[in-house]
Write an enzyme that holds these catalytic residues in place. Structure first.
Site, PDB file in Angstrom:
ATOM      1  CG  HIS A   1      -0.349   0.226   2.528  1.00 13.51           C
ATOM      2  ND1 HIS A   1      -0.143  -0.788   3.442  1.00 13.51           N
ATOM      3  CD2 HIS A   1       0.098   1.351   3.144  1.00 13.51           C
ATOM      4  CE1 HIS A   1       0.391  -0.304   4.552  1.00 13.51           C
ATOM      5  NE2 HIS A   1       0.546   1.014   4.385  1.00 13.51           N
TER       6      HIS A   1
ATOM      7  CG  ASP B   1      -0.052  -4.196   2.833  1.00 12.29           C
ATOM      8  OD1 ASP B   1       0.136  -3.617   1.750  1.00 12.29           O
ATOM      9  OD2 ASP B   1      -0.183  -3.601   3.927  1.00 12.29           O
TER      10      ASP B   1
ATOM     11  CB  SER C   1       3.105   1.684   6.283  1.00  8.97           C
ATOM     12  OG  SER C   1       1.940   1.669   7.061  1.00  8.97           O
TER      13      SER C   1
END
Length: 376
Positions: A178, A208, A317
Site C-alpha cells: 500500500h 500487503d 508502514s
C-alpha cells in the site's frame, strides 16, 4: 688375720682389689665430682660421660673431664611427640590455604570476576563494563538504522510517505504494497541522506508486500531477517521508520499479541499512506468486523499480524519491527488512531499503542515470488 664383724650378706660383696675375697673397693683417686645445679629441677653432672639424673641407673660419678656443664639433655620421646600436634596444625593450615586459594579462583571464574592464566579479558554478561550493546534499544537502533529507508511515492492520488528495509547490498528493499501501490515514481532516501530512484520489482497485495530495487546502488548495509515463529508475547521489540516524514525514528515496546487477523485495503485509492505534517489520512484497516482510520473499501485482504505497543504512526508502514538481537521479525503495516476513527481533527492523531506488523516468515515465504516480478 682380721675378721669382719658384719653379719654375712649384710653388705654386697665386691671383687677383691687386695687381700681377701670380700675386700672393699679401693677409694677413688680424687674426690667425686659434685653435681652442678643449672636451674630448678635440673641437674647436670660434669664430665664427658653424658648428663646425670636425679634418679635411675647410670654412672653416678660422671666423667673426669673439665668439670664444665654438658649440653642440655635431648628431649625424650614424649617431648618429640608433644611437638607433633603443632607440626600437624601447621600442615593443616597450609593445606587450607591452598584449598582456599583454589576455591576462590574457581568462584571468581564462575562469577566472572576472577582471572586465570588463560583469561582473554572477557567480561560476564549482565555487567555494564565493556559489554556489547546488543540487547539494548540503543544498540539495536545503531545496528539496524542504516538498513531502514524512507520511501516517497508519487501517484495520481498525491504523495505518500512510507518506509522500507534493505535486504541486499545491491539495493533490494522490502516495503508494504500500500506504500507504493499506483505510484508513477518512487524516491528512496537512505539514513545517510543520499537519495535514489527506485523501480517496482514485484508486489503481493494479498499479503500487503512489495519489492523495489534502487537504481545504481551498491555496497549498502543490509538487514538480517529473523524468525517470527519463535517470538512470544511480552518480548521486547524496536520499531524504526519514517513517521510523518521524520526519517529514522526509533520507538520501542513489546509484542502485545500474536496472530491477529488484520484486514487492509488492496486498491491504490485507499491504499496511499499520507505522511505530510498536520494532514492526510491514516492507513485504514479492519479488525474484528470494525473499520479503523477510514473506509477500507471493497477490495481487501486479511493476514495474520503481530500486535505491538511500540509507537507506530503514519509513515511507519513498510518499516521494521526488530527483536533485541537486531533481527527483523516483522514489517510494520497498520496502526490505530483514535482521532481518525472518531472523525476529529487529524492534528490530534497519534499512536495509542495499537500497531500491527506482517510476520517476517510470511515475507521470506513470498520473497522468491516477489523477485520473479509477479504482481497481484
Amino acid at each position: 688375720m682380721t675378721e669382719s664383724q658384719r653379719p654375712s650378706g649384710e653388705y654386697p660383696m665386691y671383687p677383691s682389689y687386695g687381700n681377701g675375697d670380700a675386700a672393699y673397693p679401693p677409694p677413688p683417686a680424687h674426690q667425686p665430682a659434685q653435681p652442678i645445679s643449672t636451674g630448678p629441677g635440673t641437674t647436670v653432672w660434669p664430665g664427658s660421660g653424658g648428663a646425670g639424673h636425679s634418679g635411675g641407673s647410670g654412672d653416678h660419678y660422671g666423667g673426669f673431664g673439665q668439670g664444665l656443664p654438658q649440653p642440655a639433655p635431648q628431649p625424650s620421646g614424649h617431648g618429640r611427640r608433644a611437638r607433633r600436634p603443632v607440626a600437624l596444625l601447621a600442615a593443616v593450615a597450609v593445606a587450607a590455604a591452598v584449598v582456599g586459594g583454589i576455591t576462590a579462583t574457581a568462584v571468581g571464574q564462575f562469577a566472572g570476576t576472577g582471572s586465570s592464566g588463560t583469561d582473554s579479558g572477557s567480561v560476564v554478561s549482565g555487567t555494564t563494563v565493556s559489554q556489547s550493546s546488543t540487547g539494548t534499544v540503543a544498540g539495536v537502533a545503531k545496528a539496524v538504522s542504516p538498513t531502514i529507508v524512507e520511501i516517497g511515492a508519487t501517484s495520481t492520488a498525491g504523495e505518500s510517505t512510507g518506509s522500507g528495509v534493505i535486504i541486499t547490498s545491491g539495493g533490494e528493499i522490502i516495503t508494504n504494497n500500500h506504500v507504493i501501490a499506483g505510484a508513477s515514481s518512487i524516491k528512496v532516501t537512505l539514513s545517510t541522506g543520499r537519495t535514489y530512484t527506485a523501480k517496482v520489482v514485484g508486489t503481493d497485495a494479498d499479503k500487503d508486500l512489495a519489492l523495489i530495487d534502487l537504481e545504481g546502488a551498491s555496497g549498502l548495509k543490509t538487514a538480517t531477517l529473523g524468525d517470527s515463529s519463535g517470538i512470544k508475547v511480552g518480548d521486547q521489540v524496536v520499531a524504526i521508520g519514517s513517521p510523518e516524514g521524520l526519517t529514522g525514528t526509533v520507538t520501542s515496546g513489546i509484542v502485545s499479541a500474536l496472530n491477529r487477523d488484520v484486514t487492509v485495503a488492496k486498491d491504490s485509492e485507499s491504499g496511499q499512506e499520507q505522511g505530510q505534517q498536520g494532514g492526510g489520512s491514516d492507513w485504514p484497516f479492519e479488525f474484528g468486523g470494525r473499520q479503523f482510520n477510514g473506509d477500507t473499501g471493497n477490495s481487501t485482504t486479511t493476514y495474520k499480524a503481530i500486535q505491538t505497543d511500540a509507537s507506530l504512526n503514519p509513515g511507519n508502514s513498510g518499516g521494521a519491527l526488530i527483536n533485541m538481537n537486531g533481527e527483523i521479525i516483522g514489517i510494520n503495516s497498520a496502526m490505530y488512531s483514535a482521532s481518525s476513527s472518531g472523525g476529529s481533527s487529524s492534528s490530534g492523531a497519534g499512536s495509542v499503542g495499537l500497531g500491527f506488523a506482517i510476520p517476517v516468515n510470511t515475507l521470506k515465504a513470498d520473497l522468491d515470488t516477489l523477485r520473479d516480478g509477479n504482481s497481484s
